[in-house]
Design an enzyme around this catalytic site. Structure first.
Site, PDB file in Angstrom:
ATOM      1  CG  HIS A 197       1.396   3.745   4.995  1.00  0.00           C
ATOM      2  ND1 HIS A 197       2.099   4.422   5.970  1.00  0.00           N
ATOM      3  CD2 HIS A 197       0.176   3.480   5.531  1.00  0.00           C
ATOM      4  CE1 HIS A 197       1.333   4.546   7.051  1.00  0.00           C
ATOM      5  NE2 HIS A 197       0.179   3.974   6.814  1.00  0.00           N
ATOM      6  CD  GLN A 235      -2.734   1.208   2.489  1.00  0.00           C
ATOM      7  OE1 GLN A 235      -2.431   1.481   3.642  1.00  0.00           O
ATOM      8  NE2 GLN A 235      -3.938   0.784   2.157  1.00  0.00           N
TER       9      GLN A 235
END
Lengths: 232, 574
Positions: free
Chosen positions: B350, B238
């Site tokens: 992330h 992500q």
């Protein structure tokens, strides 16, 4: 822009005493001091030792003395220091290697003040209630990231390693004034001892240095007042 | 070589590791050690900002079924729904547990835990945003980390700080301990135990722009992979939409939860075109792709590779009271006051949805038939339960570490009631000792920093938000080249004490491993789902790919079916 960096170096396997090493580093004004130290470590001298992790002022790893003031290397920018940067390890804790100091004495003081919520009453099925005002009472001291900047900026601590120091007192404050906690009396008794809150002479170095902006001296005065009131 | 005897050894001192340790420490008769490469309070859980999702319903009507649905849909239906149900149900009691342990949540006027909106969290199965994220200003992770560490200190957990775990000991397929390197002295230690848990966090440092700490190098996942455990769903990584331009430091989704808006060079609220319903609170994969599309089509700020996060319409009080940390980040690192100027942002690497495969009790499994490795556990970002599927919702990483950290602790306590102590082999540290000596004494002239930088830059370019076959193949070839060069590195520091030069070299080996698992899995999955976007296969393909990837280190793939209970896969629209 090029900056001139002086670092107080010490390798326990080679050096008998610390020495100053000088480096020229190309930088951007918005670089952090941590970026500068990384440049040195990754390009000029891989033996340089320093602690760091998050690189944005949250984890509290990279506290050091930068141009004469205790700060987090990841939270101070080159543009705010000019083109001469001096970096030393924190004062008052034994140096292990270069900018790495022994943190154990610091954490031992933290552990001494019972830094955990004590409430052995059976909890409700949901949350314990706490009003926004009660919560606000501890907001400032819950911000502490245990970086040791405050304690190692304190002249009382430099002169007397027994002193609990500002960080441990902040931790005690966070629980003593938490409406849900039941061990305030026990903690206040610990803080009333010789090495406790009354050693503070309100120099304000801690408050000036705290990277989280905690009003530490004020918190310590609140503790002193609570100790006095608890005796009355 | 020092040998330590414990019942359970937990590797990593973030939220998952500490919650498990606390569960075990409370048993009183168990000896529990937590090994951290840092001091525990430095763990990256402390960087989590916005909140923990739990359907408490303190601010408005909410139900765990809605949270479960959001999690499944957010993960583009690759989520195992039995696990998502546990996540959403147990989030509630876990929040109360944490509150009882002392976590200083923000409060509603009547004294209950305050909640706010967050991306992808909705009421009535997608109807509109709901206040579900429990928070302590924008320091929620910091408070979790502090609270759990404090309670571990109170409950007899032994900490070994700055101990880098470098190997897992498996004897006849049963966990028997770990080998750890004491950073202070350079000495190797053996921790002999009946249960081992990895809670070592993620590996955002494989990408150039990342919100992750420098120390997040995928150690736990790499160690398990080297010992024959497959890695699950590694292609799903992500990117958070709002990292501070160039630095990658996170501007929490709580910013948009409180009303901040993303704008392009024309000042346009471009999310209106991509997610008319949830706008700036659409899931992260959708917003990150929208941002890259805006940039590619020339609508980045000044035509460059960033956009604006606009807070200027919000009352200053919201910034000061609800978002103090990120307000200070913008001031410190950019010299920008968000109350008066928009903040330059770009997507930042992330969170890894994939990792060490586990069941819903945190037990590590070794194959597609869910065969457990006795005594071996994993939880948190390094693990894949899978509750995040192809894309994680905001706040669910904290929910994951808490719910599954706690469950792993409880299951370990059960396991330890009966498990025998397995003897370890004669020289359990010989493999890593050899590897470390090779790294220490190699003389090929290559630099660790240079290889790491090239790895991160290329991964960003060829295995980032948009992917395609040729780029991924290029990245795989690049990894081969980087590995060759890694075999020829030369260190400046050949000493023993606090040798971070050697530590970073060892960490680079882990980064190369997890990057390879990511690229191989991404090349293998010829569809687009959640955070995995293949330009050459732009559609989701449930017929072929509604399944989990397991990748072994020898390159072999296996596949596990997705567990579907309440919610049949649908097209994912917001």
């Amino acid at each position: 822009m090029k900056v001139h960096v002086r670092i107080k170096r010490f390798n326990p396997e080679k050096d008998r005493r610390p020495y100053w090493a000088d480096y020229e580093v190309p930088t951007d004004p918005f670089d952090r001091v941590l970026d500068v130290l990384h440049y040195i470590k990754w390009n000029l001298d891989g033996t340089l030792a320093l602690r760091r992790s998050c690189a944005h002022g949250i984890c509290g790893s990279d506290a050091m003395l930068i141009n004469g003031r205790n700060r987090l290397a990841c939270k101070v920018l080159v543009k705010d220091l000019g083109n001469r940067i001096t970096v030393e390890p924190l004062r008052g804790l034994p140096v292990i290697k270069d900018l790495v100091v022994d943190m154990e004495p610091f954490f031992a003081k933290y552990r001494h003040v019972m830094p955990w919520l004590v409430n052995d009453e059976p909890p409700p099925a949901r949350e314990r209630l706490q009003s926004p005002e009660e919560r606000a009472r501890i907001d400032d001291t819950t911000k502490c990231i245990l970086c040791a900047v405050c304690t190692t900026a304190c002249p009382i601590f430099w002169g007397n390693g027994e002193f609990l120091g500002p960080a441990a007192l902040v931790a005690a404050h966070r629980f003593i004034f938490d409406s849900r906690d039941r061990a305030a009396a026990e903690r206040l008794a610990l803080l009333a001892e010789r090495s406790g809150a009354f050693k503070c002479r309100t120099v304000f170095n801690c408050t000036d240095a705290c990277p989280q902006g905690i009003e530490i001296t004020k918190a310590i005065q609140e503790l002193k007042r609570a100790i006095v009131l608890s005796r009355a | 070589m020092p040998v330590h005897e414990y019942d359970a050894v937990i590797v990593g001192a973030g939220g998952a590791g500490l919650f498990a340790a606390l569960e075990l420490g409370r048993q009183r008769d168990l000896r529990v050690a937590v090994l951290s490469k840092l001091y525990p309070t430095r763990s990256h859980t402390g960087a989590a900002q916005g909140g923990i999702g739990a359907a408490l319903g303190n601010e408005e009507e909410d139900h765990w079924e809605w949270h479960m649905f959001d999690t499944v849909k957010g993960g583009d239906y690759l989520v195992d729904q039995d696990a998502a149900e546990i996540l959403a149900r147990e989030a509630i009691e876990t929040i109360y547990d944490l509150e009882h342990y002392g976590l200083p949540f923000d409060r509603t006027p009547d004294g209950r835990i305050a909640q706010r909106r967050f991306g992808g969290h909705t009421h009535h199965f997608g109807q509109g945003p709901v206040r579900r994220a429990c928070h302590a200003a924008d320091r929620t992770g910091h408070m979790i980390l502090q609270t759990l560490y404090q309670q571990c200190l109170r409950n007899n957990v032994h900490f070994f700080n700055e101990f880098q775990v470098v190997d897992l000991l498996l004897e006849d397929g049963v966990a028997a301990g770990v080998v750890a390197w004491e950073i202070l002295t350079g000495e190797l230690h053996v921790f002999h135990s009946r249960a081992v848990m990895f809670a070592t966090g993620g590996w955002g440092r494989i990408f150039k722009v990342s919100s992750n700490a420098h120390t997040l190098t995928g150690d736990g996942a790499a160690i398990c992979w080297r010992r024959g455990i497959p890695l699950e769903d590694m292609e799903f990584y992500q990117f958070h939409p709002t990292g501070i331009y160039r630095l990658g430091i996170l501007m929490s989704e709580a910013a948009r939860g409180e009303g901040a808006i993303l704008r392009n060079r024309h000042g346009e609220r471009f999310m209106e075109r991509y997610s008319p319903n949830l706008l700036d609170l659409a899931p992260r994969d959708i917003i990150a792709r929208a941002m890259i599309t805006e940039i590619r089509e020339g609508r980045g700020i000044d035509g460059k590779d960033y956009l604006h996060l606009d807070f200027t319409h919000l009352p200053r009080q919201v910034l000061d009271e609800k978002l103090p940390e990120i307000t200070s980040f913008a001031r410190t690192y950019l010299g920008v006051d968000p109350a008066t100027q928009p903040v330059p942002v770009q997507p930042t690497a992330h969170y890894a949805m994939g990792g060490i495969p586990t069941d819903v009790w945190g037990r590590v499994i070794r194959d597609e038939r869910n065969t457990p490795v006795p005594g071996l556990y994993a939880a948190g970002e390094c693990a894949c339960v899978s509750v995040h599927g192809a894309n994680r919702l905001g706040t669910n990483s904290l929910v994951d570490i808490l719910v599954f950290g706690r469950r792993a602790g409880r299951d370990m306590a059960r396991y330890l009631k009966e498990a025998e102590r397995v003897p370890v082999a004669h020289n359990p540290d010989s493999d890593v000792r050899e590897e470390l000596e090779r790294l220490r004494n190699s003389t090929g002239g290559e630099k660790v920093g240079t290889i790491r930088e090239e790895l991160a830059a290329c991964m960003m370019e060829w295995c980032g938000i948009f992917r395609n076959g040729p780029d991924l193949q290029r990245m795989l070839d690049k990894l081969g080249e980087l590995r060759d060069r890694y075999a020829r590195i030369t260190l400046d520091d050949r000493g023993c004490k606090f040798n971070q030069d050697l530590l970073e070299a060892w960490e680079l080996g882990c980064l190369l491993d997890v990057a390879e698992a990511t690229v191989r899995s991404a090349l293998n999955r010829t569809e687009s789902r959640g955070a995995h976007m293949r330009e050459d296969y732009p559609k989701r393909d449930d017929a072929q790919w509604l399944k989990h990837t397991l990748l072994y280190r020898d390159g072999r793939f296996a596949y596990k079916p997705v567990t579907i209970t309440r919610f049949q896969p649908q097209e994912r629209k917001y």
